[in-house]
Design an enzyme around this catalytic site. Structure first.
Site, short mmCIF file in Angstrom:
data_model
loop_
_atom_site.label_atom_id
_atom_site.label_comp_id
_atom_site.label_asym_id
_atom_site.label_seq_id
_atom_site.Cartn_x
_atom_site.Cartn_y
_atom_site.Cartn_z
N SER A 261 0.80 -1.28 0.05
CA SER A 261 -0.09 -0.01 -0.13
C SER A 261 0.93 1.31 0.12
CB SER A 261 -1.02 -0.15 1.21
OG SER A 261 -2.03 0.60 0.86
N HIS A 402 -7.58 -5.64 0.00
CA HIS A 402 -6.19 -5.17 0.22
C HIS A 402 -5.63 -5.54 1.31
CE1 HIS A 402 -4.03 -1.19 -0.11
NE2 HIS A 402 -4.29 -1.05 1.30
C1 GCU Z 1 -5.41 4.73 1.68
C2 GCU Z 1 -4.79 5.56 0.61
C3 GCU Z 1 -4.06 4.64 -0.48
C4 GCU Z 1 -2.84 4.04 0.39
C5 GCU Z 1 -3.41 3.15 1.57
C6 GCU Z 1 -2.82 2.39 2.49
O1 GCU Z 1 -6.28 4.05 1.51
O2 GCU Z 1 -5.77 6.32 -0.13
O3 GCU Z 1 -3.10 5.42 -1.45
O4 GCU Z 1 -2.46 3.03 -0.30
O5 GCU Z 1 -4.52 4.04 2.36
O6 GCU Z 1 -1.53 2.68 2.55
O7 GCU Z 1 -3.15 1.38 3.16
#
Ligand code: GCU
Length: 420
Positions: A261, A402
């Site tokens: 992420s 995710h």
């Molecule tokens: C949020 C953000 C993302 C990121 C994510 C994370 O969702 O919008 O860009 O990748 O956090 O780091 O879990």
């Protein structure tokens, strides 16, 4: 009944013509992706084709400078002193199969100091081994079920302002992230693992450059092109690499940098600016990571800049709702890894990170690998769920959402076996 029907029709009509609030809903439809054309990684800004590896090395510098200026900001060259302090050491970890140790890295510069703690695991093979290096979200103690690994005090050091920014480390999290960092499986495949808490490198809130590694460079004022937190996290990974080069258990020329992420964005930027990372892995990095900005699918440049103003260079704001004006796009970030292998992974339900945009980025980076006589992404159609494809660029879209999961690690281990 009649009134009810009229209300129902009115209700339907009002859904048909969205209110301003509804118009800013993220786009999750392929039909909502605008027409776009991608900047060519193999074409110099002034025109002229990149035909040879020597040309690419020049073009590469140009691209790094563009990403520094417009996206991540420029990190300072390290000109301080690094000192490693061993905090604890267990040579009989996993019934003697492995070693685990804690090391505090002190970074000193012009009378200022920051430190961050590393947690290292490696098999007791008696031979140097390849390793994975990655920042973690919640503290090193979340990768340990026992009390030897302390809970980070970065929160206390960096004051309560962090309290509102989430991801606070606490005793309650002890051991909770072991499934995301399956060190036993990693060790049994012959690899080491090094992890550190990202909040110690740079706290994840807009602090005007006062905390974390930014504090070592007080003369670097926040300006349009100065380093944001992603660049700070990446810079911290390079300092870990400085230290790892002096460790006897590791093969420093076989270090894979990995992140999930926002930390996947940081791993990619680390791999782009520091070619000592021999392999680079982006897990669900999405916008500002592996996904193409011009697709405007899921999270967009405007959304990420508004929610996380400290992550990027301030210049990146110029491209809010204006992606076509970006001089680069994220496939060129992947191309900066060439000829080193890079792996991009998506979760099929993680639409916010635009799995298809991450895949298309791999395809569009491939001509740079071809220049080296290497196969980048082996296919041009997005592979089915749970069917990885591995050339010098690897990609999978796995079932689920995710997260950094054991399935992802299995592919990373296979990919590392293939290339190391
Ligand atoms: C949020 C953000 C993302 C990121 C994510 C994370 O969702 O919008 O860009 O990748 O956090 O780091 O879990």
């Amino acid at each position: 009944m009649k009134n009810f029907l009229i209300l129902l029709v009115l209700g339907t009509l009002s859904f048909g013509s969205p209110s301003p609030a509804q118009q800013v809903e993220p786009n999750y439809e392929e039909s909502g992706v605008p027409d776009y054309s991608l900047p060519d990684p193999l074409r110099f800004e002034a025109g002229g084709q990149v035909n040879h590896v020597e040309d690419w090395l020049e073009r590469r510098k140009e691209l790094v400078t563009l990403f520094e200026k417009h996206v991540y900001g420029k990190s300072p060259d390290w000109d301080g002193e690094l000192h490693a302090e061993t905090l604890f050491e267990n040579p009989n970890f996993l019934a003697g199969k492995a070693s685990r140790k804690g090391v505090r890295l002190h970074l000193k510069r012009n009378g200022r100091e920051v430190f961050f703690d590393l947690l290292l695991f490696y098999p007791n093979t008696g031979q140097p081994v390849p390793a994975f290096l990655g920042l973690n979200f919640y503290g090193n103690h979340t990768l340990a079920s026992d009390a030897q690994v302390p809970v980070t005090e970065a929160w206390i050091r960096n004051n309560e302002a962090m309290g509102s920014s989430g991801n606070r480390a606490s005793e309650a999290g002890r051991g909770k992230r072991i499934p995301n960092w399956p060190y036993e499986a990693i060790i049994s495949r012959g690899y080491g693992l090094v992890s550190l808490y990202y909040g110690e490198v740079d706290p994840d809130f807009d602090d005007g450059f006062r905390n974390g590694v930014h504090a070592l460079y007080p003369e670097e004022r926040r300006n349009e092109a100065s380093w944001g937190s992603i660049a700070g996290w990446a810079w911290g990974l390079s300092r870990v690499m400085d230290f790892l080069e002096s460790e006897s258990w590791i093969q420093p020329e076989k270090v894979a940098v990995l992140g999930h992420s926002r930390l996947g964005k940081a791993a990619l930027w680390a791999g782009a600016v520091d070619t000592r990372f021999a392999l680079v892995i982006s897990n669900n990095s999405g916008c500002g990571g592996a996904a193409l900005s011009r697709r405007k699918y899921g999270e967009t440049v405007a959304r990420i800049n508004r929610s996380f103003p400290h992550w990027f260079a301030a210049n990146f704001n110029q491209y809010n709702e204006n992606e076509a004006a970006l001089p680069i796009d994220q496939h060129q970030l992947l191309a900066l890894m060439a000829p080193r292998p890079v792996y991009v992974a998506s979760g099929v339900e993680d639409r916010w990170a635009d799995p298809r945009g991450e895949f298309l980025s791999c395809v569009a980076a491939s001509p740079v690998y071809a220049l080296f006589g290497l196969q980048g992404m082996p296919v041009t159609a997005q592979p089915p769920v749970d069917e990885p494809e591995m050339g010098h660029i690897g990609y999978h879209v796995r079932s689920g959402g995710h997260g950094l999961l054991p399935y992802d690690w299995e592919q990373y281990l296979d990919f590392a076996d293939m290339h190391f």
